[in-house]
Design a protein around this motif. Structure first.
Motif, PDB file in Angstrom:
ATOM      1  N   GLY A  21     -13.318  11.747  -0.141  1.00 27.59           N
ATOM      2  CA  GLY A  21     -11.899  11.942  -0.428  1.00 27.59           C
ATOM      3  C   GLY A  21     -11.611  11.494  -1.847  1.00 27.59           C
ATOM      4  O   GLY A  21     -12.482  10.972  -2.547  1.00 27.59           O
ATOM      5  N   GLY A  22     -10.382  11.703  -2.291  1.00 30.83           N
ATOM      6  CA  GLY A  22      -9.989  11.322  -3.639  1.00 30.83           C
ATOM      7  C   GLY A  22      -9.809   9.822  -3.770  1.00 30.83           C
ATOM      8  O   GLY A  22      -9.515   9.124  -2.795  1.00 30.83           O
ATOM      9  N   ILE A  23      -9.972   9.319  -5.016  1.00 32.17           N
ATOM     10  CA  ILE A  23      -9.821   7.880  -5.233  1.00 32.17           C
ATOM     11  C   ILE A  23      -8.394   7.409  -4.934  1.00 32.17           C
ATOM     12  O   ILE A  23      -8.174   6.231  -4.649  1.00 32.17           O
ATOM     13  CB  ILE A  23     -10.197   7.480  -6.679  1.00 32.17           C
ATOM     14  N   ASP A  24      -7.423   8.332  -4.966  1.00 38.43           N
ATOM     15  CA  ASP A  24      -6.043   7.946  -4.679  1.00 38.43           C
ATOM     16  C   ASP A  24      -5.829   7.629  -3.203  1.00 38.43           C
ATOM     17  O   ASP A  24      -4.786   7.096  -2.826  1.00 38.43           O
ATOM     18  CB  ASP A  24      -5.071   9.047  -5.125  1.00 38.43           C
ATOM     19  N   HIS A  25      -6.828   7.940  -2.357  1.00 38.36           N
ATOM     20  CA  HIS A  25      -6.706   7.640  -0.928  1.00 38.36           C
ATOM     21  C   HIS A  25      -7.212   6.242  -0.573  1.00 38.36           C
ATOM     22  O   HIS A  25      -7.052   5.808   0.569  1.00 38.36           O
ATOM     23  CB  HIS A  25      -7.492   8.671  -0.106  1.00 38.36           C
ATOM     24  N   ILE A  26      -7.815   5.562  -1.536  1.00 36.16           N
ATOM     25  CA  ILE A  26      -8.405   4.253  -1.232  1.00 36.16           C
ATOM     26  C   ILE A  26      -7.359   3.224  -0.793  1.00 36.16           C
ATOM     27  O   ILE A  26      -7.493   2.611   0.268  1.00 36.16           O
ATOM     28  CB  ILE A  26      -9.205   3.713  -2.442  1.00 36.16           C
ATOM     29  N   PRO A  27      -6.282   2.999  -1.559  1.00 38.69           N
ATOM     30  CA  PRO A  27      -5.414   1.852  -1.258  1.00 38.69           C
ATOM     31  C   PRO A  27      -4.574   1.986   0.006  1.00 38.69           C
ATOM     32  O   PRO A  27      -4.161   0.970   0.575  1.00 38.69           O
ATOM     33  CB  PRO A  27      -4.515   1.747  -2.501  1.00 38.69           C
ATOM     34  N   VAL A  28      -4.292   3.220   0.457  1.00 38.31           N
ATOM     35  CA  VAL A  28      -3.411   3.378   1.620  1.00 38.31           C
ATOM     36  C   VAL A  28      -4.103   4.153   2.735  1.00 38.31           C
ATOM     37  O   VAL A  28      -4.407   3.610   3.800  1.00 38.31           O
ATOM     38  CB  VAL A  28      -2.086   4.085   1.228  1.00 38.31           C
ATOM     39  N   HIS A  29      -4.391   5.415   2.491  1.00 32.30           N
ATOM     40  CA  HIS A  29      -4.844   6.291   3.568  1.00 32.30           C
ATOM     41  C   HIS A  29      -6.166   5.825   4.180  1.00 32.30           C
ATOM     42  O   HIS A  29      -6.275   5.640   5.395  1.00 32.30           O
ATOM     43  CB  HIS A  29      -4.974   7.717   3.049  1.00 32.30           C
ATOM     44  N   THR A  76      -7.735   2.956   3.788  1.00 31.83           N
ATOM     45  CA  THR A  76      -7.614   1.588   4.289  1.00 31.83           C
ATOM     46  C   THR A  76      -6.990   1.578   5.684  1.00 31.83           C
ATOM     47  O   THR A  76      -7.436   0.851   6.585  1.00 31.83           O
ATOM     48  CB  THR A  76      -6.759   0.742   3.326  1.00 31.83           C
ATOM     49  N   ASN A  77      -5.973   2.398   5.872  1.00 30.31           N
ATOM     50  CA  ASN A  77      -5.317   2.469   7.177  1.00 30.31           C
ATOM     51  C   ASN A  77      -6.198   3.139   8.223  1.00 30.31           C
ATOM     52  O   ASN A  77      -6.184   2.752   9.401  1.00 30.31           O
ATOM     53  CB  ASN A  77      -3.991   3.221   7.048  1.00 30.31           C
ATOM     54  N   GLU A  78      -6.962   4.135   7.810  1.00 31.77           N
ATOM     55  CA  GLU A  78      -7.924   4.759   8.731  1.00 31.77           C
ATOM     56  C   GLU A  78      -8.901   3.721   9.276  1.00 31.77           C
ATOM     57  O   GLU A  78      -9.189   3.700  10.479  1.00 31.77           O
ATOM     58  CB  GLU A  78      -8.725   5.844   8.004  1.00 31.77           C
ATOM     59  N   ILE A  79      -9.434   2.899   8.377  1.00 29.41           N
ATOM     60  CA  ILE A  79     -10.380   1.868   8.805  1.00 29.41           C
ATOM     61  C   ILE A  79      -9.710   0.901   9.778  1.00 29.41           C
ATOM     62  O   ILE A  79     -10.259   0.583  10.842  1.00 29.41           O
ATOM     63  CB  ILE A  79     -10.928   1.099   7.587  1.00 29.41           C
TER      64      ILE A  79
END
Length: 263
Positions: free
Chosen positions: A60-68, A70-73
């Motif tokens: 996925g894109g690096i912009d998904h790291i802090p929210v999307h 993280t929440n998936e995990i």
């Protein structure tokens, strides 16, 4: 402002409730009321259905790291008590000269736009492989044209050296594996190809078989490479006929103009 849907400001929705007196395109009845799944839970549900509670690679894109992501995990590992993903590969942005491309930009680049301009999508793939996936790319047609030239040179070589013989060169296979195992370093992998092609100690048959083995990873469809056939477009044929007529009529000024246009 207080958000009545949250106990904590960092909470995220597992289930979103449909607005009152409003029909949504996608909504379902549930034990909690009519609504639809939150964005993050959609991805966890689909991943687990098709890949299991723990799977190897999530991209996925690096912009998904802090929210999307993280929440998936958080939600997945709370639900199963197991590790969710073994490896995350976060892809950096493709920029234009003004910055990151976005869907709201009317000039947003798509493959169909490139195809309309005459670019082979596989040449564009080659262009993307010239940069490691965690690095940004600033798109320009000049840079793409350079990649097209390199890709065409590679496919032309492959098309001219098709063989059922030959064997994978183990030394070069190891070089390729070494750079790809180093966080998918595709620019160095492409460099290995060009080093191999220049190596006079390796037979052409072995070069061809080795490059095809690389392409099982790179996906440039080199096995299907065809020798380039020069095709004169109809509009150029018409210009050639018009120039011939101008020369016969002695209109050399028009003939010269048409020659420049043909060029």
């Amino acid at each position: 402002e207080e958000n009545k849907e949250k106990r904590n400001i960092t909470d995220f929705a597992l289930w979103k409730f449909s607005p009152e007196n409003e029909q949504r395109q996608m909504e379902w009845e549930s034990p909690w009321g009519k609504g639809f799944p939150g964005w993050h839970i959609e991805c966890s549900a689909m991943s687990m259905k098709y890949l299991g509670e723990t799977f190897d690679i999530h991209t996925g894109g690096i912009d998904h790291i802090p929210v999307h992501h993280t929440n998936e995990i958080a939600q997945s590992e709370c639900a199963t008590g197991k590790k969710y993903v073994n490896y995350w590969t976060h892809v950096n942005f493709l920029n234009d000269t003004t910055g990151k491309m976005s869907k709201s930009n009317d000039d947003f680049l798509t493959l169909s736009v490139l195809q309309q301009k005459g670019y082979d999508p596989l040449a564009y793939r080659y262009y993307l492989l010239t940069t490691q996936y965690r690095s940004e790319i600033t798109f320009s047609y000049e840079a793409l044209d350079g990649a097209v030239h390199a890709y065409n040179k590679l496919t032309s070589w492959c098309a001219s050296h098709v063989t059922e013989g030959g064997a994978i060169n183990e030394a070069y296979k190891n070089k390729f594996d070494e750079v790809m195992f180093n966080d998918l370093n595709t620019p160095q992998a492409l460099a290995v190809i060009w080093t191999l092609l220049k190596d006079d100690t390796v037979s052409d048959d072995d070069k061809y078989r080795t490059i095809l083995s690389y392409d099982e990873v790179l996906g440039l469809n080199l096995k299907e490479a065809k020798k380039e056939e020069i095709v004169i477009p109809n509009n150029v044929k018409e210009l050639l006929e018009a120039r011939a007529s101008a020369r016969l009529a002695g209109n050399y000024q028009e003939s010269d103009r048409l020659r420049d246009e043909i060029s």
